[in-house]
Write an enzyme that holds these catalytic residues in place. Structure first.
Site, mmCIF file in Angstrom:
data_model
loop_
_atom_site.group_PDB
_atom_site.id
_atom_site.type_symbol
_atom_site.label_atom_id
_atom_site.label_comp_id
_atom_site.label_asym_id
_atom_site.label_seq_id
_atom_site.Cartn_x
_atom_site.Cartn_y
_atom_site.Cartn_z
ATOM 1 N N SER A 183 35.778 35.795 26.592
ATOM 2 C CA SER A 183 37.078 36.041 25.896
ATOM 3 C C SER A 183 37.665 35.351 24.654
ATOM 4 O O SER A 183 38.456 35.491 23.987
ATOM 5 C CB SER A 183 38.291 35.499 26.816
ATOM 6 O OG SER A 183 37.842 34.372 27.585
ATOM 7 N N HIS A 211 37.944 42.060 30.162
ATOM 8 C CA HIS A 211 38.392 42.391 28.832
ATOM 9 C C HIS A 211 37.618 43.761 28.583
ATOM 10 O O HIS A 211 37.753 44.277 27.445
ATOM 11 C CB HIS A 211 37.778 41.276 27.937
ATOM 12 C CG HIS A 211 38.765 40.413 27.662
ATOM 13 N ND1 HIS A 211 39.950 40.326 26.857
ATOM 14 C CD2 HIS A 211 38.837 38.957 28.120
ATOM 15 C CE1 HIS A 211 40.773 39.263 27.079
ATOM 16 N NE2 HIS A 211 40.023 38.356 27.725
ATOM 17 N N LYS A 242 45.043 43.534 31.348
ATOM 18 C CA LYS A 242 44.634 43.859 29.717
ATOM 19 C C LYS A 242 44.659 45.232 29.392
ATOM 20 O O LYS A 242 45.866 45.462 29.002
ATOM 21 C CB LYS A 242 43.226 42.936 29.832
ATOM 22 C CG LYS A 242 43.469 41.646 29.844
ATOM 23 C CD LYS A 242 42.154 40.742 29.909
ATOM 24 C CE LYS A 242 42.625 39.209 30.137
ATOM 25 N NZ LYS A 242 42.113 38.396 30.837
HETATM 26 C C1 LIG Z 1 42.029 37.341 31.568
HETATM 27 C C2 LIG Z 1 40.568 37.061 32.505
HETATM 28 C C3 LIG Z 1 41.026 36.721 33.981
HETATM 29 C C4 LIG Z 1 42.463 36.774 34.464
HETATM 30 O O1 LIG Z 1 42.824 37.822 34.481
HETATM 31 P P1 LIG Z 1 44.536 37.881 34.861
HETATM 32 O O2 LIG Z 1 44.932 39.215 35.386
HETATM 33 O O3 LIG Z 1 45.175 37.570 33.774
HETATM 34 O O4 LIG Z 1 44.750 36.894 35.969
HETATM 35 C C5 LIG Z 1 39.822 36.753 34.574
HETATM 36 N N1 LIG Z 1 38.505 36.723 34.181
HETATM 37 C C6 LIG Z 1 38.421 36.907 32.700
HETATM 38 C C7 LIG Z 1 37.231 36.941 32.211
HETATM 39 C C8 LIG Z 1 39.427 37.148 31.917
HETATM 40 O O5 LIG Z 1 39.306 37.272 30.702
#
Ligand SMILES: *Cc1c(COP(=O)(O)O)cnc(C)c1O
Length: 389
Positions: A183, A211, A242
């Site tokens: 990320s 992502h 996302k």
């Molecule tokens: C954003 C993210 C999460 C968390 O997801 P949410 O739905 O925002 O809690 C978990 N793992 C990865 C790799 C992320 O980028």
């Protein structure tokens, strides 16, 4: 009694680590309104703009009209509506998997899956840049935590080999856990090599497609689809927060896995179910992702366009392979100044500094979406060129 917090705060302040929000009061496509001024946002994970899609909004509105807002209870205690079941079916269809289980967030699903499956007698293998939720979950298991250098499969191989030698008894299982897309750097996991090692050492592969869901692969199912490795990955995790523009984490895999998690996973069991309307939005978003590959195409075209221009101008964006583009600056103070300059010129781009990234690796983190216009991308390039030298 709470004086120690005040002391801790002073230390944070000295280190420049007090964090605060930038509060958005309105949004229109890629533009956000902050303190009565509009900015072009380059920091949303809503890659396809689905949080604002008319069909998504309409589905959520209809659900609110039919059901109201909250779900009123946890999933197993009367909080499951048809919307939750329909979303789980839609996720399973979208991911082409046997079954799916919905959690309240991506963070919760990582805690829920990993702490339920991994015991203290097992061994976990994590990429050094894995998301915080995977790290936290791994620590909670009390299993032996092996961290391999970022994307370094020969290091992973070595650690797996050592673990085999020192494994305490027959009980020891090995779990390789990785982000699909990292990320902060926007690069991807070396999944083909990881599944090869998984087979060699009889390990279980867990991939977090947060992502990449809706972004990578012919049907938007993620990195495993993109690399044609879906059959080799044992457990796939994703989030609707996302590219699906909504909220809710999910895990997909075989029926037994899902039945087991539904019965045992504490972060699934001991929390209130998502609002039905949030599920309605998620269902619509996944359908749009399935049926509209042109949205993904727009995202990739925008990303290719800006990257080509950045490259021409000599910017360092590391190994980014996606629409997460780190612009490496290095010094933390300089990075902050650059971010402030861009802000003054109407661009909302956060500065990422230690401890989120290592010292000396401060950067701007730009995310490109399908909503950005060529004009907005050109504006970004113009201002970046003016300030980063
Ligand atoms: C954003 C993210 C999460 C968390 O997801 P949410 O739905 O925002 O809690 C978990 N793992 C990865 C790799 C992320 O980028």
């Amino acid at each position: 009694m709470l004086g120690f917090i005040n002391n801790e705060l002073k230390l944070l302040k000295q280190a420049g680590l007090i964090r605060d929000f930038t509060t958005i009061s309105a949004i229109k496509g890629s533009r956000v309104k902050i303190d009565d001024k509009w900015y072009v946002s380059f920091c949303t994970n809503d890659y396809l703009g689905l949080s604002q899609h008319p069909a998504v909004i309409k589905s959520a509105q209809k659900a609110i009209k039919d059901i109201g807002w909250g779900s009123g209870a946890s999933r197993l205690m009367g909080g499951t509506f048809s919307y939750h079941k329909d979303l789980e079916s839609e996720i399973a269809r979208f991911k082409n998997s046997d079954d799916a289980l919905l959690f309240t967030s991506g963070y919760a699903v990582n805690l829920g899956v990993i702490t339920t499956l991994v015991t203290k007698d097992d061994a976990i293998f994590c990429d050094a840049l894995n998301h915080a939720s995977l790290v936290d979950a791994s620590r909670l298991t009390k299993a032996k935590l092996n961290i391999y250098r970022h994307r370094d499969v020969s290091h992973l191989d070595k650690l797996l080999q050592n673990a085999r030698r020192t494994a305490h008894g027959a009980r020891c299982r090995r779990f390789i856990i990785t982000d699909a897309v990292f990320s902060m750097d926007g690069d991807t996991a070396p999944l083909a090599d990881i599944v090869t090692l998984s087979k060699k050492y009889n390990a279980i592969t867990i991939i977090d497609e947060a992502h990449s869901t809706g972004v990578l692969g012919k049907h938007g199912r993620g990195l495993a689809e993109y690399l044609n490795l879906e059959k080799e990955v044992n457990i796939s995790i994703g989030t609707l927060s996302k590219a699906a523009g909504s909220i809710g984490g999910f895990v997909t895999g075989n029926k037994d896995l899902i039945t087991y998690l539904r019965s045992k996973s504490r972060p699934f069991i001991f929390t209130t179910a998502l609002p039905p309307a949030a599920c309605a939005a998620g269902i619509e978003a996944l359908r749009i992702i399935r049926r509209n590959p042109e949205l993904r195409e727009k995202l990739w075209n925008n990303t290719a366009y800006i990257k080509a221009r950045l490259k021409e101008s000599g910017f360092d964006f590391r190994g980014s392979e996606t629409s997460i583009i780190p612009i490496m600056i290095g010094d933390a103070k300089k990075t902050f100044e650059v971010s402030q300059y861009l802000w003054k010129n109407g661009l909302f781009i956060p500065a990422i500094r230690p401890p989120t990234v290592p010292i000396g690796e401060s950067r701007l983190r730009i995310t490109i979406t399908a909503m950005h216009t060529k004009k907005e991308l050109d504006l970004l390039l113009k201002h970046l060129k003016a300030i980063v030298t």
